[in-house]
Design a protein around this motif. Structure first.
Motif, PDB file in Angstrom:
ATOM      1  N   SER A  41       3.658 -29.873   7.984  1.00 17.40           N
ATOM      2  CA  SER A  41       4.856 -29.672   7.155  1.00 17.40           C
ATOM      3  C   SER A  41       5.161 -30.970   6.434  1.00 17.40           C
ATOM      4  O   SER A  41       4.570 -32.008   6.720  1.00 17.40           O
ATOM      5  CB  SER A  41       6.062 -29.336   8.036  1.00 17.40           C
ATOM      6  OG  SER A  41       5.975 -28.054   8.548  1.00 17.40           O
ATOM      7  N   ALA A  42       6.141 -30.898   5.546  1.00 11.49           N
ATOM      8  CA  ALA A  42       6.594 -32.100   4.850  1.00 11.49           C
ATOM      9  C   ALA A  42       7.344 -32.999   5.829  1.00 11.49           C
ATOM     10  O   ALA A  42       7.944 -32.528   6.801  1.00 11.49           O
ATOM     11  CB  ALA A  42       7.495 -31.707   3.695  1.00 11.49           C
ATOM     12  N   GLY A  44      10.004 -34.888   7.714  1.00 15.51           N
ATOM     13  CA  GLY A  44      11.460 -34.823   7.901  1.00 15.51           C
ATOM     14  C   GLY A  44      12.138 -33.856   6.939  1.00 15.51           C
ATOM     15  O   GLY A  44      11.775 -32.685   6.848  1.00 15.51           O
ATOM     16  N   THR A  47      11.608 -31.627   1.994  1.00 19.68           N
ATOM     17  CA  THR A  47      11.748 -30.427   1.163  1.00 19.68           C
ATOM     18  C   THR A  47      13.187 -30.281   0.651  1.00 19.68           C
ATOM     19  O   THR A  47      13.411 -30.000  -0.533  1.00 19.68           O
ATOM     20  CB  THR A  47      11.320 -29.175   1.963  1.00 19.68           C
ATOM     21  OG1 THR A  47      10.013 -29.409   2.489  1.00 19.68           O
ATOM     22  CG2 THR A  47      11.303 -27.930   1.093  1.00 19.68           C
TER      23      THR A  47
END
Ligand code: ASP
Ligand code: MG
Length: 381
Positions: A41-42, A44, A47
């Motif tokens: 995922s990105a 922290g 997004t």
């Protein structure tokens, strides 16, 4: 040859130190022998920060351009993780969603995966490399970059596990699996050893954040067992999500969805649907009587939330922010005695609705925790 798919969530890769920690966990696993695909995922809140940036440029960013922007978050993580693994002496290579062959429909911001053609991943795995994939993204049949809806990196992991016929699909986050309620809100919440797809799908849709709803739906259809675990927790047991867990229960958990929009309006269903369709929004807990409708809206996957709210209010709707509290259990809606008891203990809390696999109440934010606690004590205590 065994393939394992792992996914690490945004909080597990939030800083360079955490990324290096994940890199060493990945390397350790690789040295045990399997071929490894790692979805990230990105970092922290990246997004959210990218979304905020977009809104500072225009009130209504086009969804295509939002997808171009948001996919950058996961690209940062994939490249950094690949570098960090390289620095530990293992060969890794990163791929975007489109390079990984993830083909989606063209519903920007909440696209659905329709096919996966992982040729490049196979090539890299055959060359004994650790494959890192940017989660949450794909490419549409019109060759546009798309995102899979908030929390969609889980879906990437499950889809790749299915396409690569993986031995396991492990989803790592900052909690050790799925709990019967959010332990920060509900006292006595417990880890659940194993859940059925139906339970988890409903739980995720009701606001439980550990796993993404679409990912669980995908897993159910593809028959992929999901292991949800805590990053780096030795001896952690986590939660298995599978077709038929040994231990069955009437009630699985209580979920609270904050930040929902609770709406009352004098509108026909037809007029309402036209308005919601324009934003690809779906109502929850909908009731309609004699030209009046009441429902809740989860606006997580509607980037134009403020505009939709304004449209609804222009049409005379009353909208306020609130919470949806759900009591989730397989087929709970057909168990009259359970429904009766749940309704009784929710008396005076707000609008109560019955669905197949959950009963729910739309309540003021201030009342959500107390109701969640009460239902948990009564049905899961
Ligand atoms: N970074 C995306 C989000 O925050 C996708 C994900 O985390 O799974 O929604
Ligand atoms: Mg994220």
């Amino acid at each position: 040859m065994t393939v394992i798919v792992q996914k690490y969530g945004g909080s597990s890769v939030a800083t360079p130190e955490k990324l290096r920690r994940v890199a060493s966990l990945v390397v350790e696993r690789k040295r045990q022998g399997p071929k490894l695909v790692v979805v990230v995922s990105a970092m922290g809140d990246t997004t959210d920060e990218l979304l905020t940036l977009a809104k500072q440029v225009t009130e209504k960013p086009p969804r295509r351009e939002l997808d171009m922007l948001l996919t950058c978050g996961e690209r940062i993580s994939m490249a950094l993780l690949s570098m960090a693994i390289g620095a530990l002496g293992e060969e890794a290579v990163s791929f975007t969603g489109s390079q990984s062959g993830i083909i989606t429909d063209d519903n920007h911001f909440a696209a659905k995966i329709i096919e996966v053609r992982p040729e490049r991943l196979w090539q890299a795995l055959d060359a004994n490399k650790i494959v890192i994939v940017a989660g949450y993204q794909g490419m549409s049949t019109a060759r546009e970059i798309t995102t899979l809806g908030r929390g969609g990196s889980d879906t990437t992991a499950v889809a790749l596990a299915a396409a690569l016929n993986a031995e396991a699909c492990e989803i790592y986050s900052d909690v050790d699996g799925v709990f019967s309620a959010d332990p920060r809100i509900v006292e006595g919440a417990r880890r659940i050893e194993a859940m059925s797809y139906r339970e988890m799908e409903t739980f995720a849709g009701a606001g439980a954040k550990v796993l993404n709803q679409e990912a669980v739906r995908f897993a159910r259809e593809a028959g992929i067992v999901i292991h949800a675990k805590k990053t780096g927790l030795e001896g952690g047991k986590g939660t298995r999500v599978e077709a038929a867990p040994k231990e069955q229960r009437a009630v699985a958990g209580v979920a609270v969805k904050k930040g929902a929009l609770l709406i009352d309006a004098d509108l026909t269903l037809d007029a309402l649907w036209k308005m919601l369709d324009a934003y690809r929004a779906t109502p929850e807990a909908l009731s309609a009587i004699g030209g009046k409708v009441a429902f809740a809206l989860d606006l997580e996957n509607v980037p134009e939330a403020a505009l939709l709210r304004a449209d609804l209010e222009k049409a005379g709707a009353r909208a306020r922010e609130g919470s949806v509290v759900s009591l989730v259990g397989e087929a709970i809606g057909s168990k009259a005695e359970l429904v009766r008891r749940a309704a009784l203990s929710a008396t005076g809390c707000g609008r109560f609705t019955v669905e197949s696999h959950r009963v729910l109440a739309c309540v003021d934010d201030g009342a959500a925790a107390a109701l969640a606690q009460r239902w948990h004590r009564e049905f899961l205590g």
